[in-house]
Design a protein around this motif. Structure first.
Motif, PDB file in Angstrom:
ATOM      1  N   ASP A   1     -68.794  56.228 127.465  1.00  0.00           N
ATOM      2  CA  ASP A   1     -67.390  56.535 127.413  1.00  0.00           C
ATOM      3  C   ASP A   1     -66.540  55.783 126.511  1.00  0.00           C
ATOM      4  O   ASP A   1     -65.453  56.332 126.149  1.00  0.00           O
ATOM      5  CB  ASP A   1     -67.034  55.857 128.897  1.00  0.00           C
ATOM      6  CG  ASP A   1     -67.861  56.685 130.058  1.00  0.00           C
ATOM      7  OD1 ASP A   1     -67.929  58.128 129.936  1.00  0.00           O
ATOM      8  OD2 ASP A   1     -68.384  56.225 130.835  1.00  0.00           O
ATOM      9  N   VAL A   2     -66.897  54.564 125.969  1.00  0.00           N
ATOM     10  CA  VAL A   2     -66.164  54.014 125.056  1.00  0.00           C
ATOM     11  C   VAL A   2     -66.108  54.846 123.799  1.00  0.00           C
ATOM     12  O   VAL A   2     -65.164  54.989 123.004  1.00  0.00           O
ATOM     13  CB  VAL A   2     -66.851  52.547 124.814  1.00  0.00           C
ATOM     14  CG1 VAL A   2     -66.020  51.808 123.701  1.00  0.00           C
ATOM     15  CG2 VAL A   2     -66.668  51.641 126.007  1.00  0.00           C
ATOM     16  N   GLN A   3     -67.229  55.400 123.520  1.00  0.00           N
ATOM     17  CA  GLN A   3     -67.403  56.168 122.268  1.00  0.00           C
ATOM     18  C   GLN A   3     -66.834  57.492 122.412  1.00  0.00           C
ATOM     19  O   GLN A   3     -65.870  58.037 121.291  1.00  0.00           O
ATOM     20  CB  GLN A   3     -68.897  56.662 121.803  1.00  0.00           C
ATOM     21  CG  GLN A   3     -68.987  57.506 120.679  1.00  0.00           C
ATOM     22  CD  GLN A   3     -68.647  56.633 119.389  1.00  0.00           C
ATOM     23  OE1 GLN A   3     -69.036  55.456 119.008  1.00  0.00           O
ATOM     24  NE2 GLN A   3     -67.444  57.150 118.615  1.00  0.00           N
ATOM     25  N   ALA A   4     -66.623  57.870 123.554  1.00  0.00           N
ATOM     26  CA  ALA A   4     -65.473  59.175 123.843  1.00  0.00           C
ATOM     27  C   ALA A   4     -64.205  58.662 123.529  1.00  0.00           C
ATOM     28  O   ALA A   4     -63.480  59.673 122.987  1.00  0.00           O
ATOM     29  CB  ALA A   4     -65.848  59.493 125.291  1.00  0.00           C
ATOM     30  N   GLN A   5     -63.630  57.697 124.099  1.00  0.00           N
ATOM     31  CA  GLN A   5     -62.473  57.177 123.653  1.00  0.00           C
ATOM     32  C   GLN A   5     -62.013  57.039 122.270  1.00  0.00           C
ATOM     33  O   GLN A   5     -61.051  57.640 121.762  1.00  0.00           O
ATOM     34  CB  GLN A   5     -62.142  55.863 124.391  1.00  0.00           C
ATOM     35  CG  GLN A   5     -62.036  55.914 126.124  1.00  0.00           C
ATOM     36  CD  GLN A   5     -61.761  54.477 126.601  1.00  0.00           C
ATOM     37  OE1 GLN A   5     -62.772  53.840 126.321  1.00  0.00           O
ATOM     38  NE2 GLN A   5     -60.963  54.531 127.332  1.00  0.00           N
ATOM     39  N   ILE A   6     -62.964  56.462 121.618  1.00  0.00           N
ATOM     40  CA  ILE A   6     -62.839  56.410 120.164  1.00  0.00           C
ATOM     41  C   ILE A   6     -62.985  57.952 119.287  1.00  0.00           C
ATOM     42  O   ILE A   6     -62.039  58.217 118.641  1.00  0.00           O
ATOM     43  CB  ILE A   6     -63.953  55.720 119.472  1.00  0.00           C
ATOM     44  CG1 ILE A   6     -63.758  54.136 119.713  1.00  0.00           C
ATOM     45  CG2 ILE A   6     -63.822  55.504 118.027  1.00  0.00           C
ATOM     46  CD1 ILE A   6     -64.987  53.461 119.564  1.00  0.00           C
ATOM     47  N   ASP A   7     -63.694  58.674 119.794  1.00  0.00           N
ATOM     48  CA  ASP A   7     -63.930  59.981 119.477  1.00  0.00           C
ATOM     49  C   ASP A   7     -62.409  60.757 119.748  1.00  0.00           C
ATOM     50  O   ASP A   7     -62.078  61.540 118.718  1.00  0.00           O
ATOM     51  CB  ASP A   7     -64.987  60.775 120.072  1.00  0.00           C
ATOM     52  CG  ASP A   7     -66.165  60.390 119.388  1.00  0.00           C
ATOM     53  OD1 ASP A   7     -66.189  59.374 118.374  1.00  0.00           O
ATOM     54  OD2 ASP A   7     -67.039  60.818 119.908  1.00  0.00           O
ATOM     55  N   MET A   8     -61.915  60.451 120.845  1.00  0.00           N
ATOM     56  CA  MET A   8     -60.543  60.926 121.298  1.00  0.00           C
ATOM     57  C   MET A   8     -59.530  60.641 120.069  1.00  0.00           C
ATOM     58  O   MET A   8     -58.829  61.779 119.529  1.00  0.00           O
ATOM     59  CB  MET A   8     -60.152  60.669 122.662  1.00  0.00           C
ATOM     60  CG  MET A   8     -58.750  61.087 123.037  1.00  0.00           C
ATOM     61  SD  MET A   8     -58.961  63.024 123.474  1.00  0.00           S
ATOM     62  CE  MET A   8     -57.070  63.389 123.978  1.00  0.00           C
ATOM     63  N   VAL A   9     -59.503  59.489 119.719  1.00  0.00           N
ATOM     64  CA  VAL A   9     -58.485  59.323 118.440  1.00  0.00           C
ATOM     65  C   VAL A   9     -58.814  60.026 117.408  1.00  0.00           C
ATOM     66  O   VAL A   9     -57.737  60.576 116.627  1.00  0.00           O
ATOM     67  CB  VAL A   9     -58.519  57.868 118.474  1.00  0.00           C
ATOM     68  CG1 VAL A   9     -57.366  57.223 117.230  1.00  0.00           C
ATOM     69  CG2 VAL A   9     -58.196  56.880 119.675  1.00  0.00           C
ATOM     70  N   ASP A  10     -60.086  59.884 116.896  1.00  0.00           N
ATOM     71  CA  ASP A  10     -60.290  60.562 115.582  1.00  0.00           C
ATOM     72  C   ASP A  10     -60.140  61.874 115.643  1.00  0.00           C
ATOM     73  O   ASP A  10     -59.484  62.747 114.649  1.00  0.00           O
ATOM     74  CB  ASP A  10     -61.823  60.390 115.307  1.00  0.00           C
ATOM     75  CG  ASP A  10     -61.841  58.805 114.690  1.00  0.00           C
ATOM     76  OD1 ASP A  10     -60.978  58.578 113.933  1.00  0.00           O
ATOM     77  OD2 ASP A  10     -62.766  58.142 114.909  1.00  0.00           O
ATOM     78  N   ARG A  11     -60.376  62.818 116.734  1.00  0.00           N
ATOM     79  CA  ARG A  11     -60.348  64.230 117.008  1.00  0.00           C
ATOM     80  C   ARG A  11     -58.916  64.632 117.061  1.00  0.00           C
ATOM     81  O   ARG A  11     -58.487  65.503 116.449  1.00  0.00           O
ATOM     82  CB  ARG A  11     -61.120  64.790 118.028  1.00  0.00           C
ATOM     83  CG  ARG A  11     -62.630  64.509 117.867  1.00  0.00           C
ATOM     84  CD  ARG A  11     -63.522  65.314 118.659  1.00  0.00           C
ATOM     85  NE  ARG A  11     -65.072  65.014 118.505  1.00  0.00           N
ATOM     86  CZ  ARG A  11     -65.823  65.969 119.109  1.00  0.00           C
ATOM     87  NH1 ARG A  11     -65.570  66.992 119.466  1.00  0.00           N
ATOM     88  NH2 ARG A  11     -67.136  65.426 118.939  1.00  0.00           N
ATOM     89  N   LEU A  12     -57.938  63.838 117.829  1.00  0.00           N
ATOM     90  CA  LEU A  12     -56.599  64.301 117.636  1.00  0.00           C
ATOM     91  C   LEU A  12     -56.076  64.125 116.196  1.00  0.00           C
ATOM     92  O   LEU A  12     -55.191  64.885 115.991  1.00  0.00           O
ATOM     93  CB  LEU A  12     -55.830  63.356 118.747  1.00  0.00           C
ATOM     94  CG  LEU A  12     -54.488  63.576 118.876  1.00  0.00           C
ATOM     95  CD1 LEU A  12     -54.339  65.192 119.391  1.00  0.00           C
ATOM     96  CD2 LEU A  12     -53.762  62.574 119.922  1.00  0.00           C
ATOM     97  N   LEU A  13     -56.406  62.999 115.453  1.00  0.00           N
ATOM     98  CA  LEU A  13     -55.825  62.797 114.132  1.00  0.00           C
ATOM     99  C   LEU A  13     -56.312  63.928 113.232  1.00  0.00           C
ATOM    100  O   LEU A  13     -55.625  64.350 112.459  1.00  0.00           O
ATOM    101  CB  LEU A  13     -56.379  61.491 113.542  1.00  0.00           C
ATOM    102  CG  LEU A  13     -55.850  60.348 114.076  1.00  0.00           C
ATOM    103  CD1 LEU A  13     -56.803  59.033 113.578  1.00  0.00           C
ATOM    104  CD2 LEU A  13     -54.632  60.056 113.491  1.00  0.00           C
ATOM    105  N   ASP A  14     -57.696  64.285 113.413  1.00  0.00           N
ATOM    106  CA  ASP A  14     -58.114  65.491 112.733  1.00  0.00           C
ATOM    107  C   ASP A  14     -57.388  66.829 113.159  1.00  0.00           C
ATOM    108  O   ASP A  14     -57.148  67.678 112.140  1.00  0.00           O
ATOM    109  CB  ASP A  14     -59.444  65.808 112.837  1.00  0.00           C
ATOM    110  CG  ASP A  14     -60.528  64.422 112.322  1.00  0.00           C
ATOM    111  OD1 ASP A  14     -59.894  63.787 111.192  1.00  0.00           O
ATOM    112  OD2 ASP A  14     -61.666  64.351 112.766  1.00  0.00           O
TER     113      ASP A  14
END
Length: 272
Positions: A35-48
């Motif tokens: 779940d923590v990785q999913a939160q980090i991925d959320m930031v990166d995917r939104l930036l992308d």
């Protein structure tokens, strides 16, 4: 609202860490990850998705304890200013940045997003991760964001919305929406289409929207599982009635997402 987050933020930090937002589990919500990785991925995917390239000074509206601010500062080597209504979140954000060696790149302050304490054309990116739902005046907020954006600067947000087919009047909103508003001190709900219309009225350009409801759907069940753990339950009970009310709202979020009544809407737009 500031009092609510002063009380509830320490519990969230203890259980979940620095990211106070939903996670991204793949476009269909079926990617297996922590779940923590999913939160980090959320930031990166939104930036992308927002096609962010090389910002120099970013404003993080509703920064929480600065998780997204620090991630953006690391990714781009830029300066990030975060604002929150919670004095406790602000102090925790400063301390976390100091410990992370990012105090020179990040700054945090208590400020009202509807009355931003910045000069015109101060930022080339405004980032908002799950804070738009807290703004009582959506048009006033986007107008203020536009004011502090540099020409060519980008506005990028992910926010809770209701489905496009619902009416704006509270009398037409679902019980889930209304109860969540009560628990989380939210003002009127709007749809992603409403945000797009406001951006058009304010003469933003390159306006794009998307719906990532499926991608974040697994998050709230994960929050509920953490609350039901023995450690999570004890911590919740110790934090008082406001935090218990917030825990009740988690069940409503799960039901609202499952019924399609609550959506995660994205919007990005550029100031001319």
């Amino acid at each position: 609202m500031a009092n609510f987050y002063d009380q509830s933020s320490p519990l969230w930090e203890e259980v979940w860490g620095e990211h106070m937002h939903m996670g991204h589990y793949g476009q269909k919500g079926d990617e297996k990850k922590s779940d923590v990785q999913a939160q980090i991925d959320m930031v990166d995917r939104l930036l992308d998705w927002g096609q962010v390239s090389a910002p120099t000074h970013v404003l993080d509206v509703g920064c929480g304890v600065g998780g997204s601010s620090r991630h953006i500062a690391r990714r781009y080597g830029c300066k990030v200013t975060g604002i929150t209504l919670s004095p406790l979140q602000c102090e925790h954000a400063k301390e976390r940045s100091r410990l992370a060696g990012l105090a020179d790149q990040t700054q945090f302050m208590v400020a009202d997003a509807l009355k931003l304490p910045f000069e015109d054309e101060s930022f080339d990116l405004i980032w908002s991760m799950e804070s738009g739902e807290h703004m009582p005046g959506k048009k006033e907020w986007l107008e203020e964001c536009k004011r502090v954006l540099k020409p060519g600067g980008r506005f990028l947000m992910a926010t809770w919305t209701h489905r496009d087919t619902e009416m704006l009047s509270c009398g037409h909103l679902s019980n889930e929406n209304l109860d969540i508003s009560k628990y989380y001190y939210l003002p009127e709900w709007v749809s992603c289409s409403d945000y797009k219309m406001i951006a058009q009225e304010l003469s933003f350009t390159d306006i794009r929207t998307d719906d990532w409801t499926d991608a974040v759907r697994p998050f709230w069940p994960a929050v509920w599982r953490s609350a039901l753990s023995w450690q999570g339950l004890i911590k919740t009970l110790r934090k008082g009635i406001e935090t218990l009310r917030g825990a009740r709202a988690v069940l409503l979020m799960i039901r609202g997402f499952n019924k399609g009544l609550i959506r995660l809407g994205l919007l990005t737009a550029v100031k001319q």
